[in-house]
Design an enzyme around this catalytic site. Structure first.
Site, PDB file in Angstrom:
ATOM      1  N   ARG A  60      61.863  27.501 -55.125  1.00 21.53           N
ATOM      2  CA  ARG A  60      61.592  25.763 -54.294  1.00 21.53           C
ATOM      3  C   ARG A  60      60.089  24.944 -54.997  1.00 21.53           C
ATOM      4  NH1 ARG A  60      64.538  21.532 -52.264  1.00 21.53           N
ATOM      5  NH2 ARG A  60      66.275  22.689 -52.087  1.00 21.53           N
ATOM      6  N   GLU A 104      63.875  16.202 -45.403  1.00 18.52           N
ATOM      7  CA  GLU A 104      62.094  17.099 -45.768  1.00 18.52           C
ATOM      8  C   GLU A 104      62.039  16.438 -46.638  1.00 18.52           C
ATOM      9  OE1 GLU A 104      64.788  20.238 -46.851  1.00 18.52           O
ATOM     10  OE2 GLU A 104      62.817  21.543 -46.399  1.00 18.52           O
TER      11      GLU A 104
HETATM   12  N1  MTE Z   1      64.286  15.921 -37.969  1.00 17.69           N
HETATM   13  C1  MTE Z   1      64.298  16.600 -36.153  1.00 17.69           C
HETATM   14  N2  MTE Z   1      64.354  15.764 -35.543  1.00 17.69           N
HETATM   15  N3  MTE Z   1      64.055  17.431 -35.752  1.00 17.69           N
HETATM   16  C2  MTE Z   1      63.895  18.999 -36.872  1.00 17.69           C
HETATM   17  O1  MTE Z   1      63.928  20.209 -36.526  1.00 17.69           O
HETATM   18  N4  MTE Z   1      64.197  19.260 -39.383  1.00 17.69           N
HETATM   19  C3  MTE Z   1      64.584  19.150 -40.778  1.00 17.69           C
HETATM   20  C4  MTE Z   1      64.777  17.516 -40.657  1.00 17.69           C
HETATM   21  N5  MTE Z   1      64.175  16.780 -39.930  1.00 17.69           N
HETATM   22  C5  MTE Z   1      63.972  18.305 -37.956  1.00 17.69           C
HETATM   23  C6  MTE Z   1      63.969  17.430 -38.315  1.00 17.69           C
HETATM   24  C7  MTE Z   1      64.657  19.929 -41.197  1.00 17.69           C
HETATM   25  S1  MTE Z   1      63.213  20.865 -42.198  1.00 17.69           S
HETATM   26  C8  MTE Z   1      65.629  19.925 -41.979  1.00 17.69           C
HETATM   27  S2  MTE Z   1      65.718  21.098 -43.300  1.00 17.69           S
HETATM   28  C9  MTE Z   1      67.069  18.971 -41.780  1.00 17.69           C
HETATM   29  O2  MTE Z   1      65.805  18.611 -40.651  1.00 17.69           O
HETATM   30  C10 MTE Z   1      68.068  19.548 -41.155  1.00 17.69           C
HETATM   31  O3  MTE Z   1      68.852  18.674 -41.280  1.00 17.69           O
HETATM   32  P1  MTE Z   1      69.696  18.034 -42.178  1.00 17.69           P
HETATM   33  O4  MTE Z   1      69.795  18.752 -43.171  1.00 17.69           O
HETATM   34  O5  MTE Z   1      70.850  17.562 -41.552  1.00 17.69           O
HETATM   35  O6  MTE Z   1      69.110  16.816 -42.680  1.00 17.69           O
HETATM   36  N1  HPA Z   2      66.025  24.710 -48.675  1.00 20.58           N
HETATM   37  C1  HPA Z   2      65.777  26.028 -47.465  1.00 20.58           C
HETATM   38  N2  HPA Z   2      66.025  26.422 -46.660  1.00 20.58           N
HETATM   39  C2  HPA Z   2      66.896  27.613 -47.688  1.00 20.58           C
HETATM   40  C3  HPA Z   2      66.725  27.344 -48.832  1.00 20.58           C
HETATM   41  C4  HPA Z   2      66.668  26.232 -49.395  1.00 20.58           C
HETATM   42  O1  HPA Z   2      66.942  26.118 -50.769  1.00 20.58           O
HETATM   43  N3  HPA Z   2      66.920  28.187 -49.480  1.00 20.58           N
HETATM   44  C5  HPA Z   2      67.807  28.966 -48.067  1.00 20.58           C
HETATM   45  N4  HPA Z   2      66.965  28.504 -47.171  1.00 20.58           N
HETATM   46 MO1  MOS Z   3      64.778  22.783 -43.706  1.00 21.83          MO
HETATM   47  S1  MOS Z   3      62.556  23.938 -43.793  1.00 21.83           S
HETATM   48  O1  MOS Z   3      65.134  23.664 -44.721  1.00 21.83           O
HETATM   49  O2  MOS Z   3      64.860  24.116 -42.274  1.00 21.83           O
END
Ligand code: MTE
Ligand code: HPA
Ligand code: MOS
Length: 767
Positions: free
Chosen positions: A309, A710
């Site tokens: 990534r 993210e």
């Molecule tokens: N927001 C909160 N409040 N707590 C979390 O742990 N994780 C982040 C983001 N926002 C997180 C967060 C990460 S690393 C990811 S990948 C996404 O939320 C995952 O959730 P989503 O795919 O539903 O956005």
């Molecule tokens: N993003 C986050 N988490 C993951 C990914 C990615 O692209 N691939 C495997 N786990």
């Molecule tokens: Mo988020 S780092 O893809 O859990």
């Protein structure tokens, strides 16, 4: 806030303390408390372990070593390179050697102190630079290349080369890693685990316990934060707890202390990147040759996916005709580093944004001009990995943020301020973000759902995604309510459970709503179709279009409540339960060629931050941040803005105050909040303005929205660049400041001291 925006579905429970986390689940009467006995050495042979005294302690029920593992002694998520319990060697401080179960936590802690262990120490590699000198990779390096890098560098008017370092980061989820295992009848075990990836937790527990997966039911109500830290590393706690539960036949809980959690779990990867860049006198980048070196830790974990990534985001928002990027994950004697919000992208974007900043200073131009000169455009719209950028709202968004932030005017004012101010210097910086959405391993982009409607019209939605604070369940509820045409209060979201939805992907890559939302929509559409048939049978008119809205189902002539239609369907022997499924279409990537379409779409954003620094103390103040961020057509604007603010502040910690420090033996010293400084209320911008952009609509995604979790983390780089700009003002922008990530108070002060020194060659550029 739109009318359809629901407040976060747990909000009342969160603020009244009623939300249930693993540690709040009542312990069964004979429940035991567990603790891992961990390595105190970064790299050593284990000469002997003696548990005799520990076992004798009253209240100790079991102490297990690798010899007690019935299945495989492996818990690596991608390859089998991670021991569940160390055998005759340890490779990082915090590696589990034995497991203790006792009647109380205190007894377990006491037992750990009574275990006698003898090590034979071996040389330890404790940072990425040492690892690069040592030369051991965790996996083969990866490469993506476009154009002719050698030739284009030679032909460039100007070239630079350099190194860029960004430190790691601790996740600091509020709920530390925890699991409760309750043995059921026979060999079945129910596992309550704070995991982002219940299916993988189930799979790894099965592998270690030597059981088929169907005997293990993993259930997750919610997590108290995860941020990537529970994508793979929740598995460890689950496996250790399950081993003890299987062995004792009693319920067992493990809930790590903050210090233990910080000490033993993997973090964001530190990166030490090496680059060469070629550009012309206007700042157009012609060639970029980069090696991204990630500090991997003692086992692979997700490091290569993270490095991949990073490689996909080295361009950030810029078209670079000749680009070669290598990605390497280096082996060190540290806990395996893991997923963390942004998943390698922030580390890569930092590299290219620092390069742009350096070019601007060298050419004595505003960095904005250099950025604009290099943006992807209608003609130059293909990434180095061959994906075409279909829709690009960046130029409209740039106009908007320049207007709302008054960047150009403020930059001038800051120039004037700095001329007159000797002790306080200000800086401002603008950063763009382009972020690819999808798991980069294409097959992971799938999700399942199970929607059940009861005869009274109330609905329970099951899906494979995890609620970790981001508001996923709230968005899913809205999607189900909109699709079925019922009020949100008719719907509840069930805890995530592997018995209901099997074979799920982690809730990660920001795609929780995209994937699970589509699967839930699919199940709802199937049910709607069945209900429509019941309606048409009752009222006739085969081809009429029905409207499902506000709890009513209507045709031109007739209407019936959703509730009545459901009970009618039941009496007509129509199933009111359906699974749903979704996979993202048309994703592919050829690893060998480094070409393909890894992402379903891109999201975009801009941030402008202004800081001031005190040149005597190195202290900085964040005066203002403006963010404009693209979420397509927002499903829930309040939640999206919360995610953008939260991600930015988390990024702020990474670029300023959060610093992982190790002693010479590789022991992490910063293992509690008094030494590891996460952002607090004082650190957020004094003036903080977050807006959603209205320039895009993602037609092929759920409700035309885009993922949000993210990407906005990266906006924090605007603060880091603004700090660098303020330092640069100390030397009237004639020298390139030396600064890496994080820009702590000490780092800023040292950078100021260096830049103040006269008689040094200005910039390391060659004409
Ligand atoms: N927001 C909160 N409040 N707590 C979390 O742990 N994780 C982040 C983001 N926002 C997180 C967060 C990460 S690393 C990811 S990948 C996404 O939320 C995952 O959730 P989503 O795919 O539903 O956005
Ligand atoms: N993003 C986050 N988490 C993951 C990914 C990615 O692209 N691939 C495997 N786990
Ligand atoms: Mo988020 S780092 O893809 O859990």
């Amino acid at each position: 806030m739109k009318e359809t925006d629901l407040p976060h579905s747990s909000i009342l429970h969160h603020i009244t303390g009623k939300s249930v986390y693993v540690n709040d689940i009542p312990m069964p009467d004979n429940g035991l408390y567990a603790l891992p006995f961990i390595s105190e050495k970064a790299h050593a042979n284990i000469v002997s372990v003696n548990c005799y005294q520990a076992r004798k302690l009253k209240g100790v029920v079991a102490i297990l070593s690798f010899q007690d593992i019935p299945g495989e002694n492996q818990m690596g998520p991608v390859i089998n390179d991670e021991f569940c319990l160390a055998e005759n060697k340890v490779e990082f401080i915090g590696q589990a050697i034995a497991l203790i179960a006792a009647e109380t936590k205190e007894i377990a802690l006491q037992a750990a102190k009574l275990i006698e262990i003898e090590y034979e120490e071996l040389p330890a590699i404790i940072n990425v630079r040492q690892a690069m000198n040592n030369g051991e990779l965790l996996s083969d390096a990866r490469k993506i290349e476009r154009g002719n890098i050698e030739k284009s560098l030679q032909e460039s008017v100007h070239t630079f080369e350099g190194e860029f370092y960004s430190n790691g980061q601790e996740h600091w989820y509020l709920e530390t890693q925890s699991t409760l295992c309750i043995p059921q009848e026979g060999k079945e075990i129910k596992i309550y685990c704070s995991t982002q990836h219940p299916s993988e937790t189930q799979a790894i527990v099965a592998q270690v316990l030597g059981l088929p997966r169907h005997l293990l039911e993993v259930e997750v109500k919610r997590l108290g934060g995860a941020f990537g830290g529970k994508e793979t590393q929740a598995n460890h706690i689950a496996v250790w707890t399950a081993l003890l539960a299987q062995y004792t036949g009693q319920a067992v809980k493990m809930h790590l202390s903050r210090e233990m959690d910080q000490l033993i779990t993997g973090k964001r990867h530190a990166f030490l990147s090496e680059y060469k860049v070629g550009f012309d006198s206007k700042g157009k980048i012609n060639a970029l040759d980069v090696i991204l070196n990630a500090e991997g830790g003692a086992a692979l974990d997700l490091s290569m996916a993270i490095v991949a990534r990073a490689m996909f985001h080295i361009d950030n928002a810029y078209y670079i005709p000749h680009l070669k990027v290598l990605g390497k994950a280096w082996k060190t004697h540290q806990p395996p580093n893991t997923a963390f919000r942004g998943f390698g992208a922030p580390q890569a974007v930092a590299v290219i944004e620092n390069i742009i900043d350096k070019i601007a200073r060298f050419l004595k131009k505003d960095a904005l001009e250099i950025r604009q000169r290099n943006f992807y455009s209608l003609e130059n719209n293909t990434t180095h990995y061959g994906q075409k950028i279909e829709q690009n709202p960046m130029s409209n968004m740039l106009d908007d943020i320049l207007e709302s932030s008054k960047y150009i005017q403020r930059k001038k004012e800051i120039g004037a301020f700095n001329k007159d101010s000797h002790w306080i210097k200000k800086g401002i910086a603008l950063v763009p973000v382009k972020f690819g959405i999808s798991f980069t391993l294409a097959f992971l982009n799938q999700a399942g759902a199970l929607v059940n409607i009861y005869q009274d019209g109330s609905v329970i939605v099951n899906h494979g995604g995890i609620e970790m604070g981001q508001g996923l369940h709230t968005k899913i509820k809205q999607i189900a309510a909109l699709t079925l045409g019922v009020k949100a209060e008719c719907i509840i979201i069930s805890p995530t459970n592997t018995s209901k939805i099997p074979n799920t992907s982690a809730t990660a890559a920001s795609s929780g709503t995209d994937l699970n939302g589509k699967a839930v929509e699919n199940a709802c559409l199937i049910l709607k179709d069945r209900l429509a048939k019941v309606f048409k049978e009752k009222y006739g008119k085969e081809n009429e279009n029905l409207i499902f809205e506000n709890g009513m189902v209507s045709s031109d002539e007739y209407n019936i409540s959703f509730k009545k239609l459901c009970s009618l369907a039941y009496t007509q022997q129509i199933s009111l339960s359906s699974t749903g499924y979704y996979r993202t279409p048309n994703l592919y990537f050829d690893k060998k060629k480094g070409q393909g379409k890894p992402f379903h779409y891109f999201t975009y954003g801009f941030a402008v931050s202004e800081v001031e620094i005190d040149i005597f103390t190195g202290k900085h103040k964040l005066l203002r941040t403006d963010i404009l961020h693209d979420v397509g057509e927002s499903i829930n604007a309040t939640l999206d803005i919360g995610q953008i603010e939260g991600a930015f502040v988390q990024g702020l910690g990474w670029v300023t105050t959060e610093e992982l420090k190790y002693d010479t033996g590789g022991r992490l010293l910063t293992i509690s909040p008094d030494t590891y400084k996460i952002p607090c209320i004082d650190d957020i911008p004094l003036d903080f303005r977050v807006e959603l952009s209205h320039h895009s609509s993602q037609e092929n995604n759920i409700k035309k929205s885009k993922a949000v979790g993210e990407p906005p983390f990266i906006h924090a780089l605007s603060v880091w660049l603004a700090i660098k700009e303020a330092i640069s003002a100390v030397a009237h922008h004639k020298k390139e400041p030396e600064l890496s990530i994080p820009a702590t108070q000490e780092a800023i002060l040292l950078s100021i001291e260096k830049i103040k020194k006269p008689a040094r060659t200005d910039l390391s550029a060659s004409p």
